[in-house]
Write an enzyme that holds these catalytic residues in place. Structure first.
Site, mmCIF file in Angstrom:
data_model
loop_
_atom_site.group_PDB
_atom_site.id
_atom_site.type_symbol
_atom_site.label_atom_id
_atom_site.label_comp_id
_atom_site.label_asym_id
_atom_site.label_seq_id
_atom_site.Cartn_x
_atom_site.Cartn_y
_atom_site.Cartn_z
ATOM 1 N N TYR A 144 0.855 -1.191 0.000
ATOM 2 C CA TYR A 144 0.000 0.000 0.000
ATOM 3 C C TYR A 144 0.887 1.235 0.000
ATOM 4 O O TYR A 144 1.854 1.312 0.748
ATOM 5 C CB TYR A 144 -0.885 0.008 1.249
ATOM 6 C CG TYR A 144 -1.683 1.280 1.402
ATOM 7 C CD1 TYR A 144 -3.002 1.361 0.935
ATOM 8 C CD2 TYR A 144 -1.125 2.412 1.988
ATOM 9 C CE1 TYR A 144 -3.730 2.534 1.052
ATOM 10 C CE2 TYR A 144 -1.851 3.597 2.105
ATOM 11 C CZ TYR A 144 -3.149 3.652 1.637
ATOM 12 O OH TYR A 144 -3.860 4.812 1.743
ATOM 13 N N GLU A 165 -3.356 7.523 -4.156
ATOM 14 C CA GLU A 165 -3.289 6.264 -3.414
ATOM 15 C C GLU A 165 -3.124 5.119 -4.402
ATOM 16 O O GLU A 165 -3.816 5.074 -5.413
ATOM 17 C CB GLU A 165 -4.578 6.078 -2.606
ATOM 18 C CG GLU A 165 -4.567 4.848 -1.717
ATOM 19 C CD GLU A 165 -5.910 4.665 -1.000
ATOM 20 O OE1 GLU A 165 -5.972 4.901 0.215
ATOM 21 O OE2 GLU A 165 -6.887 4.285 -1.670
#
Lengths: 384, 292, 384, 292
Positions: C102, C190
């Site tokens: 992530y 993101e």
């Protein structure tokens, strides 16, 4: 590293700053051809040298036709301007100039920031303007983390009393020049004069660009411009050997370890009535190879009549330095008198080693002052 | 006391596994400095001279409580190392490395955190408080504890002068080599201010050279703010214009940058100025009232 | 402004971040063609919606051949995912994934700096990871004036325990992502998951990009991506009229001046047992045109059964507001009950003007609480 | 006293010749503020409401000794104007403009000079110290001098609450609208700190809303550092997730940013929390012991 006018202008153009059209020429014939190429009308023939004052030295001539350009180039090429031989001229087209201004960005050491200097009195020495009429120079500091802000551009143009197209044009040049300054790691970018033309354009009529040597690892394109031919041959050789060497006019060759100590040695020699022939910092170590290379470079200067070797033994102790020096002397065939002054850690041991083993032309002294006096004396006696 | 580094200094060596870093770590440890950590990315977990090596300053500070650093990393990466040291709260950062780009240093010098730390260098010999801490590449054995503060732009010239002080039994509180580059972290004035405030220091030696106008600014400061005697020496009277004399910052480039201009400023400020390095120790002895 | 996955990935690619090859399709047929174009093997069919949770909602299907892709697209297109209709799918090639990570950069409001979040636990909700295992997330703040420093990249990879090619690959992605973040004026970028492939590449398998609306004036390319069809028609109309409008689920239409006052009005209506149908800030003025446009938008929502108009007269005084409102009401043909609460400067005068001239369906109240109660009551009575 | 602006405020209006700048300059002058200068590039030499207009802040400050500024320039140029104000030493800068890019504001907020000044806004109504100075777009006539400090992320909601205070004869020391953007200069805490230190302020009203976690940070600060009573109100309980509610910064985007989370934090910190705007004045009266 200093760039030639034509190289600096090439850089400015890369960052969107307008200049006059120009062609570099290395011979009168090339100069003529260049003038023809530029339309055959009025051109300026400008000596390309890495020093100031070429105007006063006759290094710039404005001519009306190609044949005259050839003639002017013949006169200028080969000229010596403050110790610099002219090997190229820039042939540049003419322009209708309405006003001459000054613009530069430099590294301000006290504020540790880029400093912009601007004046509507261009084309003359800015230090002169600064003394005669300091009010005529606008100074603006830039925070390097923030960059040039729009309000600072406005401040400059308002403070200088610029208006209309010229204000806009100067603002645009300033933005581009700041970009050139930071992106090229320059320590100085100077445009003098920056001119406004009759038709409202703002362009760079000259350029002086100095790029920080320490940054060249990330500017291979600029590093490639380095002009080895322009450098003094001994300076060039020293640079290759990683030594700090600067040639001077005197007859006492000087070597030492550490920039400050060597500068101080030069001063002390001058105080003793002598004239230093060079600055040469051999660095911290006592490596015989380095010492021997440095001695060779210093004595390659035919003016040198005596050599002063001033060493402070710090981390490298005096005895090691002495041994390194002896080994270097053995290898070289220098017959000039060499005065060695050795101080610092284990200096006494070092001096003893030298005293026992040195050839006839090597003298040792305990203090800088005595060593300087001795070296000056030997030089005045004629050296070799 | 002393200034900048002392017995409370917990030093981390940035670039400890390089040639210079290794060599001088050994010397610093030898001369009694509390070297608590080293940092070299990718070498975390190793040990050198009993000093644990970490990958990052974050880890080094967390694990060892370091409060000062000395930077030996190559010039291209020095600014990054200084930013890292500042971000993790080092109160003193000494950058020994020569050849750090000037624009990198301008960025560092204008970073807000620099206002809460003292950055010495780059291109400097470092700082030594004899008998307390040696955060430098200076030869520790020519120093001796005492009450003279030394601040200098030059290395060997400092050794020369300190050696003569020591030979006269005049010890030093702290010696600071502020570095020979055009843009350095801390200038003369900040160091003079600290010496003025340091109860252990009774006299200050200031060693300047051509280039810039830091000596003039310092002279003004000495005249208006200092009560302790200052002895000065300037090198480079014979330097020609436009030539770099060894130090990147030692270059005559206009009126203020000459040795004459600096010397005149010192005299105007009433500062004792030596005409050669050996005279410095004499003038210090005089100033301290210990001249024989 | 939120970008669709495929738009965000296009942006990431512009900044040198690798993604899988993909094609957007708006029909099952296009989906089939896209799958063929990608080699005819395994592809993912992914719903393009401006909301999260599409995976759980069945909006992503992995299929083995073009015919299956067509089938999957048929199922996904038209789906409603958390109130968003799926109108496009992204057909994306497969990859051999070794690990999922992530990585995001967002604007941290407290520190007022970009904040980098990284975790080796990718592909899952980062808030979940944060609660379950906060240690698994590396957080690094960036000084926006200094930018991302090399040491910070190293810190991230060391702290996360990355090694070799993956460490290098993540470092490179991070540098590029920071550039994308700043140069696009993003408030969030993101990548979840950021994957390492079996052959050592690091690439973005998903993207979520939000660009600061206030910056769109300098990003016309991004502004052009704005998807008008995806917006609620009333919200779209309000935006065009320069009104702040958000549609909600209730039956009490709400208007007021000032975001805080309107939010508070919604809360008070809820406290009174009602359900707000919308948020609508008409701004500071008492311009009859604006009020009338706002009333039209609020009542265009067929669920609305009563309207609460909450005004605080500040610089614009209560009497002027009352006159503006009356003039707006005259023009519109709204028969719904409207409760007006007018407070602030000259509120009494304003209320008097309203009392004398209002049509039957307009009620005035002195306090927010009373007005809210009245509006809720009227809505419960059935409104129109 | 009062905080941020008072009788010593010498205000410069940046963007004075724009529509908003002109209108509010008139109102600020009317309500007794010492507006000493305006700045609009290219309009230097003009005058508005008796206020001289300059081309640059440099000139304005030099000529008038201004010490605070209010910014009305368009959003695309607001950050530049704030940098200019900070560079010329303004101690308080109020940016009224809405729609300033977030990245611009991050740059401003991390500039070192910001540490020596108070930046209010952007996207804020400004600051008013009733009877002393009005550096705002707020309706001055609903305010009255007194001892309640008000700090708020919202405009009209502040007016609503202040109006009810004034109607109860509870005056205000200073009211500060810190702004509704995600990145603002000064957060609740800095203002609370100033109110705590201000001898004139006896009670503080804090008006928050959804988005971010500034209210939580403030609550912690109130609990650990403040002696003066604080009354709070939070708006946005009914706001849906992911929707911007008028203010660019008013958006629910995760656990901490909800009104519930903020409200809980206030309660944990023992702060009096009103459930609707009108209750605020009641709670303030209670806290001051003046409830009837």
């Amino acid at each position: 590293m200093d760039l030639y006018e034509y190289q600096g202008k090439e850089l400015l153009r890369q960052f969107g700053i307008e200049t006059l059209e120009g062609v570099v020429a290395a011979s009168p014939e090339e100069a003529k051809k260049a003038a023809e190429q530029l339309g055959g009308g009025t051109v300026a023939v400008k000596a390309q040298v890495l020093t100031g004052g070429r105007g006063k030295a006759g290094g710039i001539k404005v001519v009306k036709e190609p044949a005259e350009a050839e003639e002017a180039a013949r006169e200028i090429l080969g000229m010596d301007i403050r110790g610099h031989e002219v090997r190229q001229v820039l042939i540049e087209a003419g322009a209708e100039i309405a006003s001459e201004m000054y613009l530069s960005i430099l590294v301000d050491r006290t504020e540790k920031k880029p400093l912009i200097l601007f004046s509507t009195e261009g084309g003359v020495d800015i230090e002169e303007v600064s003394e005669r009429n300091p009010e005529a120079i606008v100074r603006i500091y830039i925070d390097p983390l923030v960059g040039l802000l729009p309000y600072q551009v406005r401040e400059l143009t308002f403070d200088a009393g610029l208006e209309g197209d010229v204000a806009k044009g100067v603002g645009k040049v300033l933005g581009n020049l700041y970009k050139a300054f930071t992106e090229s790691d320059a320590s100085l970018v100077e445009i003098n004069p920056l001119v406004a033309t009759e038709d409202g354009r703002v362009l760079a009529l000259d350029s002086k660009v100095t790029v920080d040597n320490s940054s060249l690892f990330r500017h291979s394109d600029i590093a490639d411009l380095h002009d080895e031919e322009a450098a003094d041959p001994e300076e060039q050789r020293a640079q290759e050997a990683g030594l700090q060497y600067v040639k001077l006019d005197g007859d006492v060759g000087i070597l030492g370890n550490g920039a400050g100590l060597v500068m101080s040695t030069l001063d002390v020699v001058a105080q003793a009535g002598g004239e230093p022939a060079n600055f040469c910092d051999v660095g911290g170590g006592a490596n015989a190879d380095e010492i021997s290379e440095a001695l060779d470079i210093v004595t390659a200067n035919k003016q040198v009549k005596s050599v002063l070797f001033n060493i402070f033994g710090g981390i490298t102790r005096g005895d090691e330095v002495a041994r390194g020096l002896l080994s270097a002397l053995e290898r070289s065939e220098i017959s000039l008198p060499i005065v060695v002054r050795l101080d610092g850690t284990n200096a006494e041991e070092g001096r003893e080693i030298l005293a026992e083993n040195t050839p006839e032309n090597v003298y040792t002294e305990e203090t800088m002052l005595d060593a300087a006096k001795k070296a000056v004396e030997l030089a005045q006696d004629g050296g070799r | 006391m002393a200034i900048l580094v002392d017995n409370d200094t917990r030093l981390v060596v940035q670039g400890i596994t390089g040639r210079e870093g290794k060599f001088h770590t050994g010397r610093m440890v030898e001369s009694g400095t509390n070297v608590v950590a080293g940092v070299t990315p990718g070498k975390g977990g190793q040990e050198y001279e009993g000093v644990p090596v970490f990958n990052t300053m974050e880890e080094a500070v967390e694990e060892t409580g370091a409060n000062a650093s000395v930077v030996f990393v190559p010039a291209a990466f020095s600014a990054d190392a200084i930013f890292e040291a500042l971000d993790f709260g080092m109160s003193t950062v000494c950058c020994i490395t020569e050849g750090v780009p000037v624009h990198d240093m301008m960025r560092v010098a204008n970073y807000w955190r620099i206002r809460h730390a003292t950055l010495i260098g780059p291109n400097c010999p470092g700082v030594i408080s004899p008998g307390k801490a040696n955060v430098s590449i200076m030869p520790a054995d020519i120093f001796t504890p005492g009450n003279v503060g030394v601040v200098s732009r030059s290395g060997t010239l400092t050794y020369q002068i300190v050696n003569e002080l020591t030979q006269r039994d005049i010890g030093q509180s702290t010696a600071v080599g502020i570095g020979g580059d055009p843009i350095i972290g801390t200038d003369f004035i900040e160091i003079l201010k600290q010496f003025e405030a340091d109860p252990e220091t009774e006299c200050v030696v200031m060693i300047g050279e051509i280039g810039g106008n830091a000596e003039q600014n310092a002279a003004e400061y000495v005249q208006s703010e200092m009560t302790k005697p200052v002895v000065a020496y300037i090198a480079g009277f014979t330097a020609p214009e436009g030539k770099t004399m060894g130090h990147a910052g030692a270059i005559v480039s206009g009126g203020e940058s000459t040795a004459e201009a600096k010397s005149e400023a010192l005299q105007r400020a009433g500062i004792r100025a030596a005409t050669n390095p050996s005279e410095v120790a004499e003038l210090v002895a005089e100033a301290l009232g210990t001249s024989s």
